[in-house]
Scaffold this active site. Structure first.
Site, short mmCIF file in Angstrom:
data_model
loop_
_atom_site.label_atom_id
_atom_site.label_comp_id
_atom_site.label_asym_id
_atom_site.label_seq_id
_atom_site.Cartn_x
_atom_site.Cartn_y
_atom_site.Cartn_z
N SER A 91 11.35 123.10 67.87
CA SER A 91 12.37 122.49 67.00
C SER A 91 13.17 121.40 67.69
O SER A 91 14.39 121.30 67.53
CB SER A 91 13.31 123.57 66.44
N ASN A 124 3.53 116.07 65.18
CA ASN A 124 2.55 116.93 64.52
C ASN A 124 2.92 117.06 63.05
O ASN A 124 3.85 117.79 62.71
CB ASN A 124 2.51 118.31 65.20
N GLU A 140 0.09 128.23 65.61
CA GLU A 140 -0.32 128.54 64.25
C GLU A 140 -1.82 128.78 64.17
O GLU A 140 -2.28 129.56 63.33
CB GLU A 140 0.13 127.40 63.32
N HIS A 156 -2.45 125.17 69.25
CA HIS A 156 -1.15 125.37 68.61
C HIS A 156 -1.00 126.83 68.17
O HIS A 156 -1.97 127.47 67.76
CB HIS A 156 -1.00 124.44 67.41
N GLU A 163 5.57 125.59 73.62
CA GLU A 163 6.20 125.80 72.31
C GLU A 163 6.53 127.28 72.14
O GLU A 163 5.65 128.08 71.79
CB GLU A 163 5.26 125.37 71.19
N LYS A 189 1.27 118.45 60.78
CA LYS A 189 0.74 119.70 60.23
C LYS A 189 0.04 119.42 58.89
O LYS A 189 -0.57 118.37 58.71
CB LYS A 189 1.85 120.74 60.13
N GLY A 202 9.79 125.70 63.84
CA GLY A 202 10.10 125.66 62.42
C GLY A 202 11.19 126.62 61.97
O GLY A 202 11.43 126.77 60.77
#
Length: 309
Positions: A271, A65, A152, A150, A225, A67, A231
């Site tokens: 991660s 990904n 985010e 996701h 996730e 991003k 991150g």
């Protein structure tokens, strides 16, 4: 009718014929550009290579990904690294998901054993949906995968986040359009610390189970996730990740079917990188990874090669 100027000997022509020739040249240029563009869409991507590896019960799925990262120049350099990175184990399926504007770049220059996907799609078809990218458009472009749900996007970034019902609806639309989906779920740090990990994951899976038909699950992978590990450099231990993956598989068994649970791939996405991939991928219910930062580096292939051999 051409004219020769007496003083210079230069060949000239009337303005009207100049216009005709200029117009014809422009038309030829436009047609050439059209065929160049379309031939580039159909051009043969560099051939990948594979090495035979037995693998496990399910084929591993390693997704990258990118991003909101990348420029044409930076992508060219990274694609070159990936194209020269050597064989991919036969037990691994690899996908890279870039920004929408860079998908065509990947689809024409990335090695052909790495699939290309979008990072999101709308729950709409074609029509008056300004700014949306529809699943059928990703499919038409040549994409085979899309990421849905996701964290985010569920959380939002200066805008309202996407609720679980919308994520499930998007997944169904994408599957019906012929795309495969990496459907992301996961809990926040405070939810894990309060023992609500599976409660949160179940709440994100419930609308999905209602939206999908039994056959749809063949095109869906679950990307677990933990939000607190995305991150941040923090990573669940292999044992922690395995425990949650096993719980997710049991939930699917209880709420969809044992057959679907056995076949569904569950990726880990907190991660994961080359340094920890081998230990994570050795767990029986971890069937791959959805990789963020490491997918923007040569380390992505260390993750790919971290599968059990």
């Amino acid at each position: 009718s051409f004219l020769v100027e007496a003083s210079s000997g230069i060949l000239t022509m009337p303005k009207s014929e100049n216009l005709v020739i200029a117009t014809t040249a422009a038309a030829i240029g436009a047609v050439s550009a059209y065929f160049y563009f379309n031939s580039s869409k159909m051009s043969t991507r560099p051939a990948g290579s594979s090495v035979e590896v037995a693998g496990g019960e399910r084929k591993y799925l390693i997704g990258g990904n990118w991003k909101c990262n990348g420029t044409v120049e930076a992508n060219e350099a990274l694609i070159k690294i990936f194209n020269e990175a050597g064989p991919i184990p036969s037990c691994v399926e690899v996908v890279v998901c870039s920004t929408f504007i860079h998908l065509s770049q990947l689809l024409t220059s990335l090695r052909d054993d790495v699939q290309v996907g979008g990072q999101n799609c709308s729950n709409t078809g074609k029509g008056a949906y300004t700014g949306e990218i529809a699943a059928f458009q990703l499919k038409d472009l040549g994409c085979t995968w899309v990421i849905i749900g996701h964290s985010e996007r569920r959380e939002g970034f200066g805008m309202q986040g996407e609720p679980s019902a919308l994520c499930a609806e998007k997944c169904k639309v994408a599957v019906d359009a012929g795309l495969n989906v990496m459907f992301a779920i996961g809990e926040k740090k405070e939810e894990r610390e309060s023992g609500k990990t599976m409660e949160v994951c179940a709440s994100q899976l419930e609308p999905l189970a209602k939206a999908l038909d039994a056959n749809d699950w063949e095109k869906v992978a679950i990307a677990y996730e933990p939000v607190w590990a995305i991150g941040t450099g923090l990573t669940a231990t292999p044992e922690m990740a395995q425990e949650t993956h096993a719980d997710i598989r049991k939930w699917i068994s209880d709420n969809v079917s044992p057959e679907v649970a056995k076949a569904t791939r569950i990726q880990y996405g907190g991660s994961m990188k080359g340094a920890n991939a081998k230990d994570l991928l050795a767990q029986p219910d971890i069937d791959g990874g959805l990789i963020g930062g490491a997918s923007l580096k040569e380390d992505f292939f260390n993750v790919i090669n971290g599968v059990p051999k």
